[in-house]
Design an enzyme around this catalytic site. Structure first.
Site, PDB file in Angstrom:
ATOM      1  N   GLU A 288       1.178  -1.451  -0.384  1.00  0.00           N
ATOM      2  CA  GLU A 288       0.009   0.255   0.038  1.00  0.00           C
ATOM      3  C   GLU A 288       0.715   1.223   0.144  1.00  0.00           C
ATOM      4  O   GLU A 288       0.948   2.199  -0.551  1.00  0.00           O
ATOM      5  CB  GLU A 288      -0.638  -0.207   0.737  1.00  0.00           C
ATOM      6  CG  GLU A 288      -1.380   1.439   1.369  1.00  0.00           C
ATOM      7  CD  GLU A 288      -2.196   1.217   0.436  1.00  0.00           C
ATOM      8  OE1 GLU A 288      -2.636   2.180  -0.671  1.00  0.00           O
ATOM      9  OE2 GLU A 288      -3.542   0.628   0.044  1.00  0.00           O
TER      10      GLU A 288
ATOM     11  N   ASP B  24     -23.820  10.298  -7.757  1.00  0.00           N
ATOM     12  CA  ASP B  24     -24.653   8.586  -7.778  1.00  0.00           C
ATOM     13  C   ASP B  24     -23.453   8.638  -6.842  1.00  0.00           C
ATOM     14  O   ASP B  24     -22.116   8.717  -5.879  1.00  0.00           O
ATOM     15  CB  ASP B  24     -24.908   8.090  -9.412  1.00  0.00           C
ATOM     16  CG  ASP B  24     -23.080   7.865  -9.691  1.00  0.00           C
ATOM     17  OD1 ASP B  24     -22.365   7.158  -9.172  1.00  0.00           O
ATOM     18  OD2 ASP B  24     -23.183   8.126 -10.802  1.00  0.00           O
TER      19      ASP B  24
ATOM     20  N   SER C  80      -7.437   2.624  -2.999  1.00  0.00           N
ATOM     21  CA  SER C  80      -6.039   3.183  -2.526  1.00  0.00           C
ATOM     22  C   SER C  80      -5.147   3.278  -3.139  1.00  0.00           C
ATOM     23  O   SER C  80      -4.663   4.143  -3.017  1.00  0.00           O
ATOM     24  CB  SER C  80      -5.057   1.664  -2.472  1.00  0.00           C
ATOM     25  OG  SER C  80      -5.737   1.366  -0.871  1.00  0.00           O
TER      26      SER C  80
ATOM     27  N   ASP D 299     -19.269  12.888 -15.743  1.00  0.00           N
ATOM     28  CA  ASP D 299     -19.609  12.075 -15.467  1.00  0.00           C
ATOM     29  C   ASP D 299     -19.271  11.045 -15.598  1.00  0.00           C
ATOM     30  O   ASP D 299     -19.235  10.367 -16.829  1.00  0.00           O
ATOM     31  CB  ASP D 299     -21.493  13.170 -15.861  1.00  0.00           C
ATOM     32  CG  ASP D 299     -22.171  12.645 -14.581  1.00  0.00           C
ATOM     33  OD1 ASP D 299     -21.717  11.891 -14.105  1.00  0.00           O
ATOM     34  OD2 ASP D 299     -23.625  12.957 -15.831  1.00  0.00           O
ATOM     35  N   ILE D 300     -19.450   9.828 -14.982  1.00  0.00           N
ATOM     36  CA  ILE D 300     -19.536   8.636 -15.320  1.00  0.00           C
ATOM     37  C   ILE D 300     -21.367   7.819 -15.365  1.00  0.00           C
ATOM     38  O   ILE D 300     -21.302   8.674 -13.991  1.00  0.00           O
ATOM     39  CB  ILE D 300     -18.309   7.892 -14.222  1.00  0.00           C
ATOM     40  CG1 ILE D 300     -17.904   8.316 -13.712  1.00  0.00           C
ATOM     41  CG2 ILE D 300     -18.276   6.382 -14.044  1.00  0.00           C
ATOM     42  CD1 ILE D 300     -16.443   8.801 -15.099  1.00  0.00           C
TER      43      ILE D 300
ATOM     44  N   ASP E 113       1.144   4.262  -2.689  1.00  0.00           N
ATOM     45  CA  ASP E 113       0.437   5.833  -2.926  1.00  0.00           C
ATOM     46  C   ASP E 113       2.416   6.571  -2.550  1.00  0.00           C
ATOM     47  O   ASP E 113       2.217   7.337  -3.978  1.00  0.00           O
ATOM     48  CB  ASP E 113       0.715   5.774  -1.192  1.00  0.00           C
ATOM     49  CG  ASP E 113      -0.816   5.061  -0.344  1.00  0.00           C
ATOM     50  OD1 ASP E 113      -1.862   4.800  -1.325  1.00  0.00           O
ATOM     51  OD2 ASP E 113      -0.750   5.608   0.308  1.00  0.00           O
TER      52      ASP E 113
END
Length: 616
Positions: A301, A598, A535, A577-578, A305
């Site tokens: 992780e 949404d 993540s 917009d998805i 990052d």
């Protein structure tokens, strides 16, 4: 724990108090909390075991802080961008003298005479044995065991003298069973076979097609897709981005160097230049992974990052916060260390003490909201509000389990911790906090769609793999903030009675926005691999916001700070917009993706030049 300071003046005053006893109220129950699924009681906790207590004293005027937070974050308000100083925030939230005096009297009369404070004195930290804690709170601690073998001393009920109920909001560790998790999946090598959605189509735009492939996305792809390509950071002495590391995670410099050499050669020096800030003994590491880290899979992780952020923002200043402890944890008998608390509080308490703050902080961790007692969740959330008032944008990943099910697509896990075994979509915390910006995940490029991988799909290693979908939901703890009333109400009208009763229609909805979250190229243990999850989305989106801040600061303007009021009022116009993709969760169809906001992708993915225009 932070360093302990002895309050000699208060202790001296206590001698007078104790010499002349004052009648006080009897004890009554302050808080109860059911044991979450996955935990079982093992037996009474050892009385000599030490605890790191954090006592949340009622803040002086949080309503005033919230009012000012919204004023400086509202683009239509005359005070927009006039963020508060360290001293101004502390002055607003510091407890009233009466509250501190009464809490001190209670502690001192129980033999507790060493304290440490948060900057505004709204948190008092002490170290105490379980035996003393049981007497102090009129409770009994047991050792609870999680299904993964973790043990922790906790109680399900604790009490205070009645006259202190109005002055103390929360005390932990008592009833909190929170166990933060990394919102990342697919730790695999990039030369293995990946699951490709049946409806995936390569980009028709040749520029995108050249740099973006679903088999492994790179900084060049992200920069091209979100239109930051060619932008050079200018406010290098003033603008910073940071990211959080918990659970022993630490970014590995040699891996970052390998990643940048391959995917962003101009940023290679960034692998040595990013700064570690250790909190509560958080790890720092300049060399390769150790044998123990390799065995545990540590730092996947953290590597994701730092590599994403450096690849997107170099030469911007980058800070890696590493906070010690793995909550809940077993004390180290050799050192006498007490079990750690939830690390968000340790982190935010440290950061609030600092005068100089990064303008953006990315966090890729979360857990079921219901594992955190509501009073504690609200206090940690209010601390995040303090950072927002000071001009910091906090971005959190939304989770990887779709509609309120961060553990995977299993209906049997979607059980409310209300003592009645009610079936519910489980919200995630801190994603559900209204004072942070929550980031969902997308996949594909032209168009982007909500990240979704059905259960039993062919995974990157050629085996059948589990469900993955952009985390989404509605809080059971936090009511819907005014800034998202119109957007969320419009969405609820569109979906009608779908999944009625499985979520709180009056709760704070999330995510707010989204970014790519499938098959990121990265390096771990000197090996090129791919990794997915929100993540990945959180540091990517944080990088774009940090670049927006860079442009603003270079023009002498304030950074965006707490994003959401601006985002829901006008900033959404700078996002794509998805309109496609799936969700699911708890063996349902989950929340649908729709036009406008949404509960799967929020307002969508960033268009850097448009956001810059809207922000100026």
């Amino acid at each position: 724990m932070l360093g302990v300071s002895f309050l000699l003046t208060v202790a001296a005053a206590a001698q007078v108090i104790l010499a002349t006893p004052v009648a006080r109220s009897t004890y009554s129950v302050k808080e109860t909390h059911h044991v979450p699924r996955g935990w079982t009681q093992k037996g009474r906790a050892p009385k000599s075991q030490m605890l790191a207590f954090q006592i949340g004293v009622k803040q002086g005027d949080f309503a005033e802080l919230e009012r000012q937070l919204y004023e400086v974050s509202d683009p239509s308000h005359p005070r927009y961008g006039q963020h508060l100083s360290h001293e101004q925030v502390n002055e607003i939230v510091k407890p009233k003298d009466e509250a501190l005096d009464l809490v001190h009297e209670w502690l001192l009369s129980n033999g507790v005479n060493a304290f440490d404070y948060s900057p505004s004195k709204d948190w008092i930290n002490i170290k105490i044995s379980i035996e003393d804690a049981e007497r102090l709170l009129d409770t009994e601690y047991s050792t609870y065991v999680h299904v993964d073998g973790t043990e922790a001393p906790r109680t399900t009920k604790w009490s205070l003298p009645l006259h202190l109920h109005e002055h103390i909001d929360t005390i932990q560790p008592t009833t909190s069973f929170m166990r933060i998790k990394k919102n990342a999946v697919d730790y695999v090598l990039s030369d293995n076979k990946v699951y490709i959605p049946a409806d995936y189509k390569p980009p028709t735009d040749q520029t995108l097609a050249r740099v973006c492939t679903i088999n492994g996305t790179t900084p060049e792809c992200f920069k091209t897709l979100y239109k930051t390509l060619g932008y050079k950071p200018k406010a290098l002495s003033k603008n910073k981005i940071a990211f959080n590391n918990f659970l022993g995670e630490v970014p590995i410099r040699p891996d970052a160097k390998l990643f940048l050499e391959k995917y962003e050669p101009s940023a290679v020096s960034g692998a040595q230049e990013f700064k570690f800030i250790s909190i509560d003994g958080g790890p720092q590491q300049d060399g390769n992974l150790t044998a123990d880290q390799l065995a545990e899979g540590t730092s996947r992780e953290a590597n994701l990052d730092v590599q994403t952020i450096l690849g997107m923002t170099y030469p911007m200043s980058v800070i890696a916060y590493t906070t010690g402890g793995e909550p809940p944890q077993i004390p180290d008998a050799a050192t006498g260390d007490p079990p750690g608390n939830e690390p968000y509080l340790a982190w935010v308490t440290y950061v609030l003490k600092q005068e100089d703050l990064p303008q953006v902080v990315s966090t890729s961790y979360g857990d079921d909201e219901q594992t955190v007692p509501i009073a504690f969740a609200k206090r940690v959330c209010s601390d995040f509000a303090q950072l927002g008032a000071r001009g910091v944008s906090l971005l959190f990943s939304s989770g990887d389990g779709g509609a309120g099910d961060i553990a995977g697509n299993h209906a049997e896990l979607c059980i409310s911790n209300d003592g009645k075994n009610t079936t519910k979509f489980l919200a995630s915390f801190p994603a559900s906090c209204p004072y942070v910006t929550t980031v969902g995940a997308t996949q594909g490029f032209q168009p982007e769609v909500a990240a979704y991988r059905p259960a039993n799909s062919l995974g990157p290693d050629g085996k059948l793999h589990g469900y993955y979908a952009s985390g989404s939901g509605f809080s059971e703890y936090f009511s819907r903030p005014k800034y998202q009333d119109s957007a969320v109400q419009g969405y609820l009208e569109k979906i009608g009675s779908l999944h009625k009763g499985l979520y709180n229609t009056a709760g704070r909805g999330y995510p707010d926005i989204s970014a790519q979250g499938l098959y990121f190229e990265y390096f771990w243990n000197a090996t090129n691999g791919i990794i997915s999850g929100t993540s990945a989305s959180a540091p990517l989106m944080s990088s774009v916001i940090a670049l927006v801040n860079d442009d603003l600061i270079s023009w002498g303007k304030s950074p965006l700070g707490f994003l959401n009021p601006w985002l829901y009022q006008k900033g959404y116009k700078g996002f794509t917009d998805i309109l496609g993709g799936g969700n699911g969760g708890c063996n349902t169809t989950g929340f649908p993706v729709t036009k406008d906001w949404d509960a799967v992708t929020g307002f969508g993915t960033p268009i850097f030049p448009e956001i810059v225009k809207l922000a100026k």
